[in-house]
Design a protein around this motif. Structure first.
Motif, PDB file in Angstrom:
ATOM      1  N   TRP A 113       0.829  -1.201   0.000  1.00  0.00           N
ATOM      2  CA  TRP A 113       0.000   0.000   0.000  1.00  0.00           C
ATOM      3  C   TRP A 113       0.867   1.257   0.000  1.00  0.00           C
ATOM      4  CZ3 TRP A 113      -5.468  -0.589   0.444  1.00  0.00           C
ATOM      5  CH2 TRP A 113      -5.897  -1.889   0.681  1.00  0.00           C
ATOM      6  N   GLU A 117      -2.601   5.593  -0.510  1.00  0.00           N
ATOM      7  CA  GLU A 117      -3.641   4.582  -0.296  1.00  0.00           C
ATOM      8  C   GLU A 117      -3.892   4.372   1.188  1.00  0.00           C
ATOM      9  OE1 GLU A 117      -3.060   1.681  -4.197  1.00  0.00           O
ATOM     10  OE2 GLU A 117      -1.695   1.478  -2.488  1.00  0.00           O
ATOM     11  N   VAL A 121      -7.455   4.897   3.280  1.00  0.00           N
ATOM     12  CA  VAL A 121      -8.030   3.876   4.155  1.00  0.00           C
ATOM     13  C   VAL A 121      -8.247   4.431   5.559  1.00  0.00           C
ATOM     14  CG1 VAL A 121      -7.539   1.705   5.333  1.00  0.00           C
ATOM     15  CG2 VAL A 121      -7.225   1.879   2.864  1.00  0.00           C
ATOM     16  N   LYS A 124     -11.310   6.643   5.489  1.00  0.00           N
ATOM     17  CA  LYS A 124     -12.541   5.854   5.365  1.00  0.00           C
ATOM     18  C   LYS A 124     -12.845   5.080   6.647  1.00  0.00           C
ATOM     19  CE  LYS A 124     -12.563   5.252   0.330  1.00  0.00           C
ATOM     20  NZ  LYS A 124     -12.520   4.276  -0.791  1.00  0.00           N
ATOM     21  N   THR A 125     -11.805   4.603   7.320  1.00  0.00           N
ATOM     22  CA  THR A 125     -12.031   3.882   8.575  1.00  0.00           C
ATOM     23  C   THR A 125     -12.635   4.800   9.626  1.00  0.00           C
ATOM     24  OG1 THR A 125     -10.173   2.380   8.139  1.00  0.00           O
ATOM     25  CG2 THR A 125     -10.950   2.532  10.407  1.00  0.00           C
ATOM     26  N   GLN A 200      -3.358  -7.417   3.548  1.00  0.00           N
ATOM     27  CA  GLN A 200      -4.398  -6.461   3.873  1.00  0.00           C
ATOM     28  C   GLN A 200      -3.902  -5.448   4.902  1.00  0.00           C
ATOM     29  OE1 GLN A 200      -4.132  -9.454   5.209  1.00  0.00           O
ATOM     30  NE2 GLN A 200      -5.471  -9.799   6.969  1.00  0.00           N
ATOM     31  N   TRP A 239      -8.781  -4.111   5.377  1.00  0.00           N
ATOM     32  CA  TRP A 239      -8.986  -3.638   4.020  1.00  0.00           C
ATOM     33  C   TRP A 239      -8.066  -4.440   3.097  1.00  0.00           C
ATOM     34  CZ3 TRP A 239     -12.198   0.763   3.093  1.00  0.00           C
ATOM     35  CH2 TRP A 239     -12.657   1.394   4.257  1.00  0.00           C
ATOM     36  N   GLN A 250     -13.860  -5.709  -1.489  1.00  0.00           N
ATOM     37  CA  GLN A 250     -13.316  -4.374  -1.299  1.00  0.00           C
ATOM     38  C   GLN A 250     -14.167  -3.567  -0.316  1.00  0.00           C
ATOM     39  OE1 GLN A 250     -10.280  -3.745  -2.783  1.00  0.00           O
ATOM     40  NE2 GLN A 250     -10.590  -5.914  -3.247  1.00  0.00           N
ATOM     41  N   ALA A 252     -14.386  -1.925   3.989  1.00  0.00           N
ATOM     42  CA  ALA A 252     -14.082  -2.232   5.388  1.00  0.00           C
ATOM     43  C   ALA A 252     -14.684  -3.564   5.807  1.00  0.00           C
ATOM     44  CB  ALA A 252     -14.608  -1.119   6.286  1.00  0.00           C
TER      45      ALA A 252
END
Length: 305
Positions: A113, A117, A121, A124-125, A200, A239, A250, A252
């Motif tokens: 990652w 990226e 993440v 978004k988390t 991940q 993720w 794709q 969470a």
């Protein structure tokens, strides 16, 4: 008193769930099958059934605090307390609203990652966490905004677990019947990133959520923090990279976690909702200020129910 974790793994198309409940209720266990086909990850898309994703409720052990036994040497309520400020006289008086109180670390490259990226993440988390723990509709019993933020192939199962009542607080926060927020939720905590064996990203969130509740409360209850329910959650979300994994993987995916609760009604908590104690309490925060601090281990919470 230390909590006793149980383990549960999210079931998928070919794996069975292994259930663990709070230590204060009966525990049911079901075996899970061993993973198969992991070695073909590099060359094939991996369907949901082959992912070793764990349930947030899996190691989610609930420690509930009985304010009557936790409070020490009750004293008369301070006349300086502001009756219009439920946080007054507590450590949460200096906390920010939950969306500002969660610290997101600087993103750096992790495994396959890129730093960009990882940053995406992390953002978004945090959004998933806020949906789970602060969204008004979720608090009222509609988990849609949270469920839709998850990977497609776990949505149905997670929704079923939430609606059942048994696993609700392992994923989201619901308020008990008759309760609403008396003020915006405050919180303090942080996110941390690691990588897993399947490349991940695993984002660990350690957050203290402070809920000021308006609703039923015995008239005899007095003191600082009497209308606050403190929920400390340690949660993780996984993720998976787009390369080598199916589109439905794709997003969470709830992972391991645990929680502890302070100043909550035990029967309602065990049914998946937060509410204030049904019996009178005096100065619940006195001597228990540490429950508001994110660095306080969950095993250090006083126990009651």
């Amino acid at each position: 008193m230390p909590t006793q974790p149980g383990y549960r793994y999210r079931r998928s198309a070919v794996t069975e769930a292994r259930h663990g409940q709070d230590r204060v209720v009966a525990v049911r266990r079901r075996p899970r099958r061993k993973l198969i086909g992991v070695l073909v990850v590099i060359v094939l898309l991996v369907p949901a059934g082959l992912l070793a994703a764990k349930s947030l409720y899996g190691t989610m052990t609930g420690t509930v605090v009985d304010p009557e036994t936790a409070a020490q040497s009750p004293v008369s309520p301070s006349p300086s307390l502001n009756p219009n400020d439920p946080f007054d006289g507590t450590p949460a008086a200096k906390y920010l609203p939950a969306d500002q109180g969660i610290v997101v670390p600087t993103a750096v490259k992790a495994g396959v990652w890129s730093a960009k990226e990882v940053g995406t993440v992390l953002t978004k988390t945090k959004e998933v966490l806020l949906a789970a723990r602060t969204d008004p509709k979720v608090l009222g019993g509609d988990p849609t905004s949270y469920v839709e933020a998850l990977a497609p192939n776990v949505r149905e199962q997670v929704k079923e677990a939430i609606v059942s009542g048994t696993d609700t607080l392992g994923y989201v926060t619901n308020l008990g019947a008759g309760y609403t927020l008396g003020a915006p939720i405050r919180g303090v905590g942080s996110l941390a990133v690691t990588t897993g064996s399947l490349k991940q990203l695993i984002v660990r969130a350690d957050v203290v959520w402070v809920y000021p509740l308006a609703g039923p409360l015995p008239e005899e209850s007095t003191g600082a923090g009497v209308r606050l329910v403190v929920l400390h959650t340690v949660e993780s979300y996984e993720w998976f990279p787009s390369k080598g994994f199916a589109d439905e993987d794709q997003g969470a995916r709830p992972g391991e976690g645990e929680r502890a609760v302070f100043n909550a009604d035990c029967p309602k908590y065990l049914k998946g909702a937060l509410a204030l104690p049904a019996t009178p309490v005096q100065d619940p925060v006195e001597g228990n200020e540490a429950v508001f601090v994110a660095t306080t281990p969950l095993t250090s919470f006083p126990t009651g129910c």
